[in-house]
Design a protein around this motif. Structure first.
Motif, mmCIF file in Angstrom:
data_model
loop_
_atom_site.group_PDB
_atom_site.id
_atom_site.type_symbol
_atom_site.label_atom_id
_atom_site.label_comp_id
_atom_site.label_asym_id
_atom_site.label_seq_id
_atom_site.Cartn_x
_atom_site.Cartn_y
_atom_site.Cartn_z
ATOM 1 N N THR A 1 0.793 -1.227 0.000
ATOM 2 C CA THR A 1 0.000 0.000 0.000
ATOM 3 C C THR A 1 0.828 1.282 0.000
ATOM 4 O OG1 THR A 1 -0.034 0.113 2.414
ATOM 5 C CG2 THR A 1 -1.801 -1.164 1.348
ATOM 6 N N GLN A 2 2.122 1.141 0.242
ATOM 7 C CA GLN A 2 3.038 2.275 0.423
ATOM 8 C C GLN A 2 2.681 3.131 1.627
ATOM 9 O OE1 GLN A 2 5.990 2.413 -1.358
ATOM 10 N NE2 GLN A 2 5.145 0.429 -1.918
ATOM 11 N N ALA A 3 1.801 2.608 2.496
ATOM 12 C CA ALA A 3 1.433 3.317 3.717
ATOM 13 C C ALA A 3 2.646 3.402 4.636
ATOM 14 C CB ALA A 3 0.287 2.596 4.414
ATOM 15 N N LYS A 4 2.847 4.582 5.222
ATOM 16 C CA LYS A 4 3.917 4.798 6.193
ATOM 17 C C LYS A 4 3.285 4.745 7.571
ATOM 18 C CE LYS A 4 6.611 7.515 3.003
ATOM 19 N NZ LYS A 4 7.186 8.794 2.654
ATOM 20 N N LEU A 5 3.717 3.781 8.376
ATOM 21 C CA LEU A 5 3.094 3.539 9.668
ATOM 22 C C LEU A 5 4.110 3.614 10.801
ATOM 23 C CD1 LEU A 5 1.116 0.330 8.609
ATOM 24 C CD2 LEU A 5 0.246 2.667 8.668
ATOM 25 N N GLN A 6 3.631 4.043 11.946
ATOM 26 C CA GLN A 6 4.361 3.975 13.206
ATOM 27 C C GLN A 6 3.552 3.022 14.078
ATOM 28 O OE1 GLN A 6 7.282 5.617 14.273
ATOM 29 N NE2 GLN A 6 7.483 6.111 12.119
ATOM 30 N N ILE A 7 4.067 1.839 14.327
ATOM 31 C CA ILE A 7 3.303 0.816 15.025
ATOM 32 C C ILE A 7 3.862 0.610 16.429
ATOM 33 C CG2 ILE A 7 2.609 -1.605 15.007
ATOM 34 C CD1 ILE A 7 2.947 -1.410 11.911
ATOM 35 N N GLU B 1 -10.257 -7.632 20.388
ATOM 36 C CA GLU B 1 -10.656 -8.204 21.672
ATOM 37 C C GLU B 1 -10.232 -7.308 22.833
ATOM 38 O OE1 GLU B 1 -9.096 -12.181 21.604
ATOM 39 O OE2 GLU B 1 -10.730 -12.901 20.336
ATOM 40 N N ALA B 2 -9.177 -6.526 22.635
ATOM 41 C CA ALA B 2 -8.715 -5.594 23.671
ATOM 42 C C ALA B 2 -9.559 -4.323 23.691
ATOM 43 C CB ALA B 2 -7.255 -5.248 23.448
ATOM 44 N N GLY B 3 -10.510 -4.233 22.744
ATOM 45 C CA GLY B 3 -11.418 -3.091 22.723
ATOM 46 C C GLY B 3 -10.986 -1.964 21.809
ATOM 47 N N CYS B 4 -9.968 -2.167 20.994
ATOM 48 C CA CYS B 4 -9.523 -1.115 20.077
ATOM 49 C C CYS B 4 -10.573 -0.886 18.990
ATOM 50 C CB CYS B 4 -8.207 -1.497 19.406
ATOM 51 S SG CYS B 4 -6.830 -1.577 20.542
ATOM 52 N N PRO B 5 -10.864 0.368 18.668
ATOM 53 C CA PRO B 5 -11.811 0.640 17.578
ATOM 54 C C PRO B 5 -11.181 0.311 16.221
ATOM 55 C CG PRO B 5 -10.916 2.686 18.449
ATOM 56 C CD PRO B 5 -10.385 1.579 19.320
ATOM 57 N N ASP B 6 -12.032 0.196 15.221
ATOM 58 C CA ASP B 6 -11.557 -0.142 13.875
ATOM 59 C C ASP B 6 -10.472 0.803 13.390
ATOM 60 O OD1 ASP B 6 -13.313 -2.239 13.861
ATOM 61 O OD2 ASP B 6 -14.721 -1.348 12.441
ATOM 62 N N SER B 7 -10.603 2.091 13.690
ATOM 63 C CA SER B 7 -9.615 3.054 13.211
ATOM 64 C C SER B 7 -8.224 2.765 13.782
ATOM 65 C CB SER B 7 -10.039 4.480 13.561
ATOM 66 O OG SER B 7 -10.183 4.617 14.962
ATOM 67 N N GLU B 8 -8.142 2.306 15.029
ATOM 68 C CA GLU B 8 -6.847 1.968 15.620
ATOM 69 C C GLU B 8 -6.286 0.694 15.004
ATOM 70 O OE1 GLU B 8 -7.011 1.941 19.900
ATOM 71 O OE2 GLU B 8 -7.778 3.995 19.957
ATOM 72 N N ILE B 9 -7.152 -0.287 14.775
ATOM 73 C CA ILE B 9 -6.707 -1.529 14.140
ATOM 74 C C ILE B 9 -6.193 -1.215 12.744
ATOM 75 C CG2 ILE B 9 -7.433 -3.797 13.287
ATOM 76 C CD1 ILE B 9 -9.507 -3.766 15.631
#
Length: 174
Positions: free
Chosen positions: A53-59, A128-136
């Motif tokens: 995707t060429q997405a630049k992420l900080q994980i 399962e930890a409750g993270c919203p879709d945007s965080e996932i």
């Protein structure tokens, strides 16, 4: 997945174990994990540019991955180093994973273990930890929420099952 971990530990399979830890800890594809450099990891976050995707992420890396990386010897610029300046190839990583899968009997059938499933595991654990879709989505780098929702489906079903039971524990079926 514990069988995979145990086999890698017992047979000192650093490549197979490291790719596993990177994949489940970051939710990234194997090809993206192979290219991770020590300089990309600041002790808490892994910088990733996804090939697809060429997405630049900080994980943000979970404690398990941070601990694993802290104990891992640095043998080159890359976490999965071929030598001082190059990373090992994606095919070499795939072969290492295939050998473990075959050895523990999870290469085929209902109980098969698929490396792309590690990405699913990371997304499901976040859900399962409750993270919203945007965080996932921020972790996996998926461009659409539809893909995140696909990964979230099992976690949602599990929670819905718990919520559907009446507070009294009895049945509403008359």
């Amino acid at each position: 997945m514990r069988a995979y971990e145990r086999w890698c530990e017992a047979n000192e399979l650093a490549v197979a174990r490291t790719i596993y830890e990177l994949a489940i800890g970051t939710g990234q594809r194997l090809g993206d994990c192979v290219k991770m450099q020590w300089a990309d990891f600041d002790g808490q976050f892994m910088s990733v540019v996804q090939d697809k995707t060429q997405a630049k992420l900080q994980i943000f890396c979970p404690a398990r991955l941070r601990s694993y990386l802290a104990a891992l010897p640095k043998t080159g610029r890359f976490i999965l180093a071929k030598n001082l300046t190059d990373h090992i190839g994606k095919r070499q990583v795939q072969k290492a994973v295939e050998e473990v899968r075959a050895a523990i009997g999870v290469k085929e059938g209902e109980e098969r273990l698929v490396p792309h499933g590690w990405r699913y595991t990371a997304a499901r654990e976040l859900a399962e930890a409750g993270c919203p879709d945007s965080e996932i989505q921020a972790v996996t780098g998926h461009r659409t929420l539809a893909m995140v929702q696909k990964y979230r489906a099992q976690a949602n079903q599990k929670e819905a099952s718990r919520c559907s039971v009446p507070a009294s524990g009895g049945s509403d079926l008359g």
